[in-house]
Scaffold this motif. Structure first.
Motif, PDB file in Angstrom:
ATOM      1  N   LEU A  31      51.107  38.345  48.037  1.00  0.00           N
ATOM      2  CA  LEU A  31      51.823  37.988  46.825  1.00  0.00           C
ATOM      3  C   LEU A  31      50.845  38.144  45.675  1.00  0.00           C
ATOM      4  O   LEU A  31      49.841  37.440  45.606  1.00  0.00           O
ATOM      5  CB  LEU A  31      52.332  36.538  46.896  1.00  0.00           C
ATOM      6  N   ASN A  32      51.093  39.083  44.791  1.00  0.00           N
ATOM      7  CA  ASN A  32      50.178  39.368  43.689  1.00  0.00           C
ATOM      8  C   ASN A  32      50.721  38.779  42.389  1.00  0.00           C
ATOM      9  O   ASN A  32      51.841  39.092  41.972  1.00  0.00           O
ATOM     10  CB  ASN A  32      49.988  40.879  43.534  1.00  0.00           C
ATOM     11  N   PHE A  33      49.912  37.911  41.744  1.00  0.00           N
ATOM     12  CA  PHE A  33      50.297  37.255  40.504  1.00  0.00           C
ATOM     13  C   PHE A  33      49.399  37.750  39.377  1.00  0.00           C
ATOM     14  O   PHE A  33      48.200  37.975  39.580  1.00  0.00           O
ATOM     15  CB  PHE A  33      50.157  35.733  40.621  1.00  0.00           C
ATOM     16  N   GLY A  34      49.957  37.882  38.196  1.00  0.00           N
ATOM     17  CA  GLY A  34      49.163  38.216  37.030  1.00  0.00           C
ATOM     18  C   GLY A  34      48.365  37.015  36.539  1.00  0.00           C
ATOM     19  O   GLY A  34      48.556  35.889  36.994  1.00  0.00           O
ATOM     20  N   ASP A  35      47.464  37.259  35.587  1.00  0.00           N
ATOM     21  CA  ASP A  35      46.684  36.172  35.011  1.00  0.00           C
ATOM     22  C   ASP A  35      47.600  35.103  34.437  1.00  0.00           C
ATOM     23  O   ASP A  35      48.551  35.415  33.703  1.00  0.00           O
ATOM     24  CB  ASP A  35      45.757  36.695  33.915  1.00  0.00           C
ATOM     25  N   SER A  36      47.303  33.867  34.802  1.00  0.00           N
ATOM     26  CA  SER A  36      48.015  32.669  34.357  1.00  0.00           C
ATOM     27  C   SER A  36      49.386  32.503  35.003  1.00  0.00           C
ATOM     28  O   SER A  36      50.077  31.516  34.732  1.00  0.00           O
ATOM     29  CB  SER A  36      48.164  32.629  32.821  1.00  0.00           C
ATOM     30  N   ASP A  37      49.805  33.479  35.845  1.00  0.00           N
ATOM     31  CA  ASP A  37      51.018  33.266  36.628  1.00  0.00           C
ATOM     32  C   ASP A  37      50.687  32.315  37.768  1.00  0.00           C
ATOM     33  O   ASP A  37      49.632  32.427  38.412  1.00  0.00           O
ATOM     34  CB  ASP A  37      51.547  34.586  37.198  1.00  0.00           C
ATOM     35  N   LYS A  38      51.558  31.361  38.041  1.00  0.00           N
ATOM     36  CA  LYS A  38      51.259  30.290  38.968  1.00  0.00           C
ATOM     37  C   LYS A  38      52.107  30.366  40.232  1.00  0.00           C
ATOM     38  O   LYS A  38      53.293  30.688  40.181  1.00  0.00           O
ATOM     39  CB  LYS A  38      51.487  28.925  38.299  1.00  0.00           C
ATOM     40  N   GLN A  68      49.799  23.476  42.053  1.00  0.00           N
ATOM     41  CA  GLN A  68      49.815  24.736  41.323  1.00  0.00           C
ATOM     42  C   GLN A  68      48.518  25.498  41.589  1.00  0.00           C
ATOM     43  O   GLN A  68      47.422  24.928  41.509  1.00  0.00           O
ATOM     44  CB  GLN A  68      49.969  24.497  39.819  1.00  0.00           C
ATOM     45  N   ILE A  69      48.665  26.810  41.899  1.00  0.00           N
ATOM     46  CA  ILE A  69      47.507  27.658  42.149  1.00  0.00           C
ATOM     47  C   ILE A  69      47.616  28.870  41.227  1.00  0.00           C
ATOM     48  O   ILE A  69      48.657  29.530  41.184  1.00  0.00           O
ATOM     49  CB  ILE A  69      47.465  28.116  43.621  1.00  0.00           C
ATOM     50  N   TYR A  70      46.522  29.157  40.482  1.00  0.00           N
ATOM     51  CA  TYR A  70      46.580  30.271  39.541  1.00  0.00           C
ATOM     52  C   TYR A  70      45.185  30.683  39.105  1.00  0.00           C
ATOM     53  O   TYR A  70      44.182  29.999  39.362  1.00  0.00           O
ATOM     54  CB  TYR A  70      47.427  29.920  38.315  1.00  0.00           C
ATOM     55  N   HIS A  71      45.134  31.825  38.428  1.00  0.00           N
ATOM     56  CA  HIS A  71      43.902  32.334  37.826  1.00  0.00           C
ATOM     57  C   HIS A  71      44.219  32.673  36.379  1.00  0.00           C
ATOM     58  O   HIS A  71      45.190  33.376  36.097  1.00  0.00           O
ATOM     59  CB  HIS A  71      43.406  33.576  38.577  1.00  0.00           C
ATOM     60  N   ASP A  72      43.403  32.188  35.444  1.00  0.00           N
ATOM     61  CA  ASP A  72      43.714  32.368  34.023  1.00  0.00           C
ATOM     62  C   ASP A  72      42.999  33.552  33.382  1.00  0.00           C
ATOM     63  O   ASP A  72      43.008  33.722  32.163  1.00  0.00           O
ATOM     64  CB  ASP A  72      43.400  31.089  33.241  1.00  0.00           C
ATOM     65  N   GLY A  73      42.382  34.388  34.202  1.00  0.00           N
ATOM     66  CA  GLY A  73      41.650  35.534  33.680  1.00  0.00           C
ATOM     67  C   GLY A  73      40.159  35.320  33.696  1.00  0.00           C
ATOM     68  O   GLY A  73      39.381  36.283  33.687  1.00  0.00           O
ATOM     69  N   SER A  74      39.749  34.065  33.723  1.00  0.00           N
ATOM     70  CA  SER A  74      38.331  33.731  33.782  1.00  0.00           C
ATOM     71  C   SER A  74      37.990  32.880  34.992  1.00  0.00           C
ATOM     72  O   SER A  74      36.977  33.106  35.655  1.00  0.00           O
ATOM     73  CB  SER A  74      37.911  32.976  32.508  1.00  0.00           C
ATOM     74  N   ASN A  75      38.853  31.915  35.293  1.00  0.00           N
ATOM     75  CA  ASN A  75      38.601  30.972  36.363  1.00  0.00           C
ATOM     76  C   ASN A  75      39.831  30.819  37.242  1.00  0.00           C
ATOM     77  O   ASN A  75      40.959  31.100  36.820  1.00  0.00           O
ATOM     78  CB  ASN A  75      38.206  29.604  35.793  1.00  0.00           C
ATOM     79  N   SER A  76      39.608  30.341  38.467  1.00  0.00           N
ATOM     80  CA  SER A  76      40.676  30.087  39.414  1.00  0.00           C
ATOM     81  C   SER A  76      40.869  28.584  39.571  1.00  0.00           C
ATOM     82  O   SER A  76      39.905  27.814  39.521  1.00  0.00           O
ATOM     83  CB  SER A  76      40.343  30.711  40.771  1.00  0.00           C
ATOM     84  N   TYR A  77      42.127  28.168  39.770  1.00  0.00           N
ATOM     85  CA  TYR A  77      42.447  26.748  39.791  1.00  0.00           C
ATOM     86  C   TYR A  77      43.359  26.405  40.962  1.00  0.00           C
ATOM     87  O   TYR A  77      44.258  27.167  41.303  1.00  0.00           O
ATOM     88  CB  TYR A  77      43.150  26.335  38.494  1.00  0.00           C
TER      89      TYR A  77
END
Length: 215
Positions: free
Chosen positions: A183-190, A200-209
């Motif tokens: 499952l491929n998500f874009g930056d900030s897509d959760k 919630q799991i996501y990557h904002d373009g700089s960091n992963s959460y």
């Protein structure tokens, strides 16, 4: 038999009705001695027949002062019917196709139906793309030959297949779902889990959460 002959036009003018009574059951129409058509009583059926090979039967009329061909029956093509304009059926009237009425198209006064009522499957085919639309033209789905399948919500594309998988626009909600691929998500897509979006799991373009955003 008897013959009435005239070198010019011949007119029958009656102040009342004109009756043709043939106990033999046939009324023949000829041109120069060649029979071109008959009206026959056959097994209690009223039969109109074109007698010349491949000679069409054509129905003509007057539409607002202009002569129109309303219907042509092509006798060189097994009687194929060509209508000049619309074919109208009332509510509950069914257009039936196939020897056993397998395909039926009709409107019952409330809804419209395309029924595959016989054997086999219903196939809707297109050489380019097949579109399913609202009557106003809004797109609900587009199926492209050798290409993508597009599904829309309120005329807005939400899911489209690609050569490598699917593209989704908007939120994907799983209810007990599983996947065997990435499952491929874009930056900030959760990726959101739980009724209250608790995990919630996501990557904002700089960091992963990985966030516990709920109870």
């Amino acid at each position: 038999g008897s013959t009435i002959s005239d070198a010019g036009d011949f007119t029958i003018d009656s102040g009342g009705d004109i009756s043709l009574d043939a106990d033999g059951g046939d009324i023949r129409f000829k041109d120069g001695g060649t029979e071109v058509g008959t009206i026959t009583l056959s097994a209690n059926n009223f039969v109109m027949r074109s007698r010349v090979q491949d000679q069409n039967i054509i129905f003509k009329g007057d539409d607002g002062g202009s002569t129109i061909t309303a219907l042509t029956l092509d006798m060189s093509d097994a009687g194929t019917a060509t209508f000049n304009h619309d074919i109208k059926l009332g509510d509950g009237g069914i257009a039936k196709f196939g020897a056993s009425d397998d395909l039926q198209i009709y409107h019952d006064g409330s809804a419209s139906y395309i029924d595959d009522a016989g054997t086999g499957n219903l196939r809707i085919r297109a050489n380019g793309s097949l579109s399913i639309q609202k009557y106003t033209g809004e797109t609900m789905g587009v199926f492209t030959a050798d290409g993508s399948v597009l599904l829309a919500h309120d005329n807005s594309t939400k899911l489209e297949t690609t050569s490598t998988g699917i593209d989704v626009t908007g939120t994907v909600t799983f209810d007990g779902g599983t996947t065997s691929a990435d499952l491929n998500f874009g930056d900030s897509d959760k990726a959101v889990f739980g009724v209250g979006s608790d995990l919630q799991i996501y990557h904002d373009g700089s960091n992963s959460y990985i966030e516990d955003a709920g109870t």
